[in-house]
Write a protein that holds these residues in place. Structure first.
Motif, PDB file in Angstrom:
ATOM      1  N   VAL B 209       0.847  -1.193   0.000  1.00  0.00           N
ATOM      2  CA  VAL B 209       0.000   0.000   0.000  1.00  0.00           C
ATOM      3  C   VAL B 209       0.885   1.247   0.000  1.00  0.00           C
ATOM      4  O   VAL B 209       1.162   1.838   1.041  1.00  0.00           O
ATOM      5  N   LEU B 254      -0.905  -3.705 -15.704  1.00  0.00           N
ATOM      6  CA  LEU B 254      -1.214  -3.032 -14.447  1.00  0.00           C
ATOM      7  C   LEU B 254      -1.038  -1.523 -14.526  1.00  0.00           C
ATOM      8  O   LEU B 254      -1.726  -0.774 -13.836  1.00  0.00           O
ATOM      9  N   PHE B 257      -4.247  -0.344 -15.978  1.00  0.00           N
ATOM     10  CA  PHE B 257      -5.317  -0.337 -14.957  1.00  0.00           C
ATOM     11  C   PHE B 257      -5.073   0.716 -13.877  1.00  0.00           C
ATOM     12  O   PHE B 257      -5.841   0.821 -12.934  1.00  0.00           O
ATOM     13  N   VAL B 259      -3.011   0.574 -11.560  1.00  0.00           N
ATOM     14  CA  VAL B 259      -2.690  -0.063 -10.285  1.00  0.00           C
ATOM     15  C   VAL B 259      -1.247   0.266  -9.910  1.00  0.00           C
ATOM     16  O   VAL B 259      -0.901   0.394  -8.749  1.00  0.00           O
ATOM     17  N   TYR B 306      -4.498   7.482  -0.272  1.00  0.00           N
ATOM     18  CA  TYR B 306      -5.908   7.095  -0.204  1.00  0.00           C
ATOM     19  C   TYR B 306      -6.561   7.202  -1.579  1.00  0.00           C
ATOM     20  O   TYR B 306      -7.228   6.279  -2.038  1.00  0.00           O
ATOM     21  N   PHE B 309      -5.712   4.384  -4.140  1.00  0.00           N
ATOM     22  CA  PHE B 309      -6.408   3.099  -4.005  1.00  0.00           C
ATOM     23  C   PHE B 309      -7.920   3.252  -4.099  1.00  0.00           C
ATOM     24  O   PHE B 309      -8.616   2.346  -4.543  1.00  0.00           O
ATOM     25  N   ARG B 310      -8.415   4.422  -3.662  1.00  0.00           N
ATOM     26  CA  ARG B 310      -9.864   4.648  -3.657  1.00  0.00           C
ATOM     27  C   ARG B 310     -10.469   4.492  -5.045  1.00  0.00           C
ATOM     28  O   ARG B 310     -11.583   4.021  -5.196  1.00  0.00           O
ATOM     29  N   ILE B 312      -9.453   2.613  -7.569  1.00  0.00           N
ATOM     30  CA  ILE B 312      -9.243   1.349  -8.290  1.00  0.00           C
ATOM     31  C   ILE B 312     -10.499   0.475  -8.255  1.00  0.00           C
ATOM     32  O   ILE B 312     -11.070   0.240  -7.197  1.00  0.00           O
ATOM     33  N   GLY B 313     -10.888   0.007  -9.421  1.00  0.00           N
ATOM     34  CA  GLY B 313     -12.067  -0.846  -9.535  1.00  0.00           C
ATOM     35  C   GLY B 313     -12.840  -0.461 -10.776  1.00  0.00           C
ATOM     36  O   GLY B 313     -12.857   0.705 -11.147  1.00  0.00           O
ATOM     37  N   LYS B 314     -13.426  -1.450 -11.419  1.00  0.00           N
ATOM     38  CA  LYS B 314     -14.198  -1.158 -12.630  1.00  0.00           C
ATOM     39  C   LYS B 314     -15.586  -1.767 -12.482  1.00  0.00           C
ATOM     40  O   LYS B 314     -15.731  -2.939 -12.158  1.00  0.00           O
ATOM     41  N   PHE B 315     -16.608  -0.923 -12.701  1.00  0.00           N
ATOM     42  CA  PHE B 315     -17.984  -1.433 -12.609  1.00  0.00           C
ATOM     43  C   PHE B 315     -18.887  -0.565 -13.466  1.00  0.00           C
ATOM     44  O   PHE B 315     -18.485   0.477 -13.970  1.00  0.00           O
ATOM     45  N   GLN B 316     -20.142  -1.024 -13.601  1.00  0.00           N
ATOM     46  CA  GLN B 316     -21.112  -0.275 -14.389  1.00  0.00           C
ATOM     47  C   GLN B 316     -22.195   0.287 -13.485  1.00  0.00           C
ATOM     48  O   GLN B 316     -22.411  -0.202 -12.386  1.00  0.00           O
TER      49      GLN B 316
END
Lengths: 290, 361
Positions: B209, B254, B257, B259, B306, B309-310, B312-316
């Motif tokens: 982290v 990465l 992304f 990351v 913060y 990392f906050r 990071i993530g993939k969604f619809q």
């Protein structure tokens, strides 16, 4: 006839019955996963899905748990619109997601978040569901948990998370792994701000969920018999080639090894949560001198 | 060639051929110079083709190469004045984690990382670089100390994952990893993490982290090792190569992304071919990132970490509620069913009727 023929078993042909078990309607009775006792489903429901004979705690879906934990089963749900996508283009992930959605009409992902009251005290809750994709944590689960933590922080409300998960959702690989960091970082803020977080482990909570937010409660509780750990039994047995104790990674095992504050029977869970919440709100507003 | 990987075989075969010709030439006094020159040209070409774009599976093999430089190699090559520290003060000194104090261009820093063994005996002592809880707690202790003395933290990630064993579980493997994630998020000093070999699962992230996360060019990083994924998904651990392709584990993936922030160049063939070269590039990158981070206040550093990392993530975002969605699919399937039933001469509907609604308690 020879003498050994006396001992051979006669072979009979099995004629399939005309009316296969139509008499017992499906879902009326339920067989305990652990002890095999058969009981009425309605009785089992009334007993909060705990086996009346051996005390086995059946796994609950998120909504079943919400119904029995929150006052009047009422939840103002957060972030209902978040849905998983297939960021890696991982073979088979998209169709597996569709299957999970079809099989869980009330769920969009492995966690339901929102706010309500327990014992009259307002709380933010996140409740995971093992029946959706083995409760695995992908981007949506991580995001919803993080938003729930942030809501608790903003609204200065206690946070309660009921965990159950097989671990990381490997179809989202690195993005899934990073949800561990994301949720834990959010909890770091809550922790620093003096916010209350009660973590409840339910059967099973393993891998990435166990090794992130679920282990970071100010109070860590578990249901009896719940499997809680990092690496799975099979992985461990294959790696170290050692026989593990029967109670390995159960809630009781974890309690014995200092990893939990208490193991709480489902019948007492709501009461215990209320008591803990009360410890953090009672006396508020009293001046120092009393 | 020593430490050759399977995919490098054509190259070494060619080199072998050249050598044979050379000895033949020396022994017989025949002139093969033209032939040798041609082969050497071909060798160079092949080398370039081969290493220009390694597949994810090939990178995985390079990342796991037994001669690949370890954390201690990089500490020695990049820093000066290293003082190794030991123990978690609670239970033991886990040798799968190493760390201590060192200087980077004269600036005192805390260094800590996973340590694989150099040979079998060393590997057994170091649990193949897979820490127990005491290892993560040892790392945490070093980092807390860095935070206290306002020293930047540089971590090296190189593990297949946390140690899977009963002793580790008894002592709270999950808690140890989780605590590191939370504590690292809260430190007010710069944290730079470098994935130098294999970054596997929570055991890797427990040192990961950081404000900046870098990866060596051929390093890999994933939620589960490709072997583990293959055995779960296809019940066959030998399909690790296939899993490596699907899982997006390379530095390039990465970076896309977001990351990781930066990639550290490796010499052709991998870091084990030239430690000094790799260390020099790593040192330059570490220094430039550290310069940027040292300009920030503790609060800014925390916020920077913060927000990294906050996001990071993939969604619809769905347009309909779940209930509306259900309704549409139900209507859809009802429509489908009735047309199917019509097509099948009504068989489907009789089947359904045989089970009365009331039976489904």
């Amino acid at each position: 006839m020879q003498i050994k023929d006396l001992f051979t078993k006669k072979k009979y042909a099995t004629v399939p019955s005309e009316r296969p078990k139509r008499d017992i309607p499906e879902g009326l009775m339920n067989k305990c996963t652990r002890c095999g006792t058969i009981q009425y489903s309605k009785e089992l429901e009334k007993n909060l899905k705990v086996c009346s004979s051996c005390g086995y705690h059946f796994r609950l879906s998120a909504w079943e748990r919400i119904a029995m934990t929150l006052d009047e089963g009422q939840l103002t749900e957060y972030d209902t619109e978040l849905v998983s996508e297939d960021p890696l283009g991982f073979p088979g992930y998209a169709s597996k997601l569709e299957q999970q959605l079809a099989k869980n009409p009330n769920l969009r992902e492995a966690v339901v978040t929102g706010e309500g009251t327990i014992g009259g005290l307002p709380v933010v809750v996140a409740v995971m569901s093992f029946d959706f994709f083995s409760g695995s944590m992908g981007s949506v689960v991580g995001e919803k948990i993080t938003r729930a933590v942030e809501a608790a922080l903003d609204k200065r409300l206690p946070l309660i998370i009921f965990s159950t998960s097989g671990g990381a959702r490997m179809q989202e690989s690195i993005l899934s792994l990073m949800q561990m960091a994301k949720t834990s970082a959010a909890l770091s803020k809550l922790h620093e701000a003096g916010g209350l977080f009660i973590s409840v482990f339910t059967d099973p909570t393993m891998g990435g969920v166990s090794a992130s937010f679920a282990s970071l409660g100010d109070y860590n509780l578990a249901e009896p018999g719940a499997l809680v750990g990092f690496a799975g039994r099979i992985v461990i047995e294959q790696t170290i080639r050692q026989k593990l104790p029967d109670n390995f990674q159960t809630a009781e095992f974890n309690l014995q090894h200092g990893q939990l504050d208490m193991v709480v029977h489902r019948n007492d869970m709501k009461h215990m949560l209320t008591k803990l919440l009360d410890m953090h709100t009672a006396g508020e507003g009293l001046s120092n001198g009393g | 060639m020593a430490g050759e990987l399977p995919f490098e075989k054509p190259l070494s075969d060619l080199r072998e051929k050249i050598k044979t010709l050379e000895t033949l030439a020396a022994g017989n006094g025949m002139d093969f110079s033209e032939e040798i020159a041609r082969l050497e040209e071909r060798c160079k070409q092949l080398e370039q083709e081969m290493y220009q774009e390694l597949t994810p599976a090939q990178k995985m093999h390079v990342a796991r190469h037994h001669q690949r430089p370890t954390t201690l190699d990089f500490i020695q090559a990049v820093f000066t004045d290293f003082i190794e520290l030991h123990g978690d003060r609670l239970f033991a000194d886990d040798l799968a984690i190493v760390g201590g104090l060192a200087k980077l261009n004269g600036v005192p820093v805390t260094v800590v990382g996973h340590q694989r063994g150099k040979d079998t005996r060393d590997n057994i002592a170091r649990f193949f670089g897979s820490p127990h809880p005491e290892g993560f707690r040892k790392a945490l202790r070093f980092m807390q100390q860095a935070n206290k003395f306002n020293r930047p933290i540089i971590t090296f990630i190189d593990t297949k994952g946390a140690y899977p064993g009963n002793t580790a579980e008894e002592r709270g493997q999950s808690e140890a990893i989780a605590r590191n994630l939370r504590e690292m998020a809260g430190f007010g000093v710069p944290i730079i993490c470098v994935v130098i070999g294999e970054g596997g699962s929570g055991g890797a992230l427990a040192l990961g982290v950081g404000n900046r996360v870098l990866m060596l060019e051929n390093a890999i990083y994933s939620a589960i090792s490709p072997n583990g994924a293959a055995s779960i998904l296809w019940k066959d651990a030998s399909k690790a190569d296939q899993a490596a392709e699907a899982m997006k584990i390379t530095a390039k993936d990465l970076l896309a992304f977001e990351v990781i922030e930066d990639i550290v160049e490796e010499p052709q063939g991998g870091a084990h071919r030239d430690l000094a070269y790799t260390a020099e590039h790593l040192k330059a990158k570490l220094w430039s990132h550290l310069q940027e981070l040292r300009a920030m206040t503790p609060e800014e550093l925390k916020e920077d970490r913060y927000s990294k990392f906050r996001k990071i993530g993939k969604f619809q975002i769905a347009q309909q509620t779940r209930a509306e969605e259900q309704q549409t699919t139900q209507l859809q399937s009802a429509a489908d069913e009735s047309s199917e039933a019509a097509a099948a001469g009504g068989e489907a509907s009789t089947e359904k009727a045989a089970l009365p609604e009331s039976a489904q308690v």
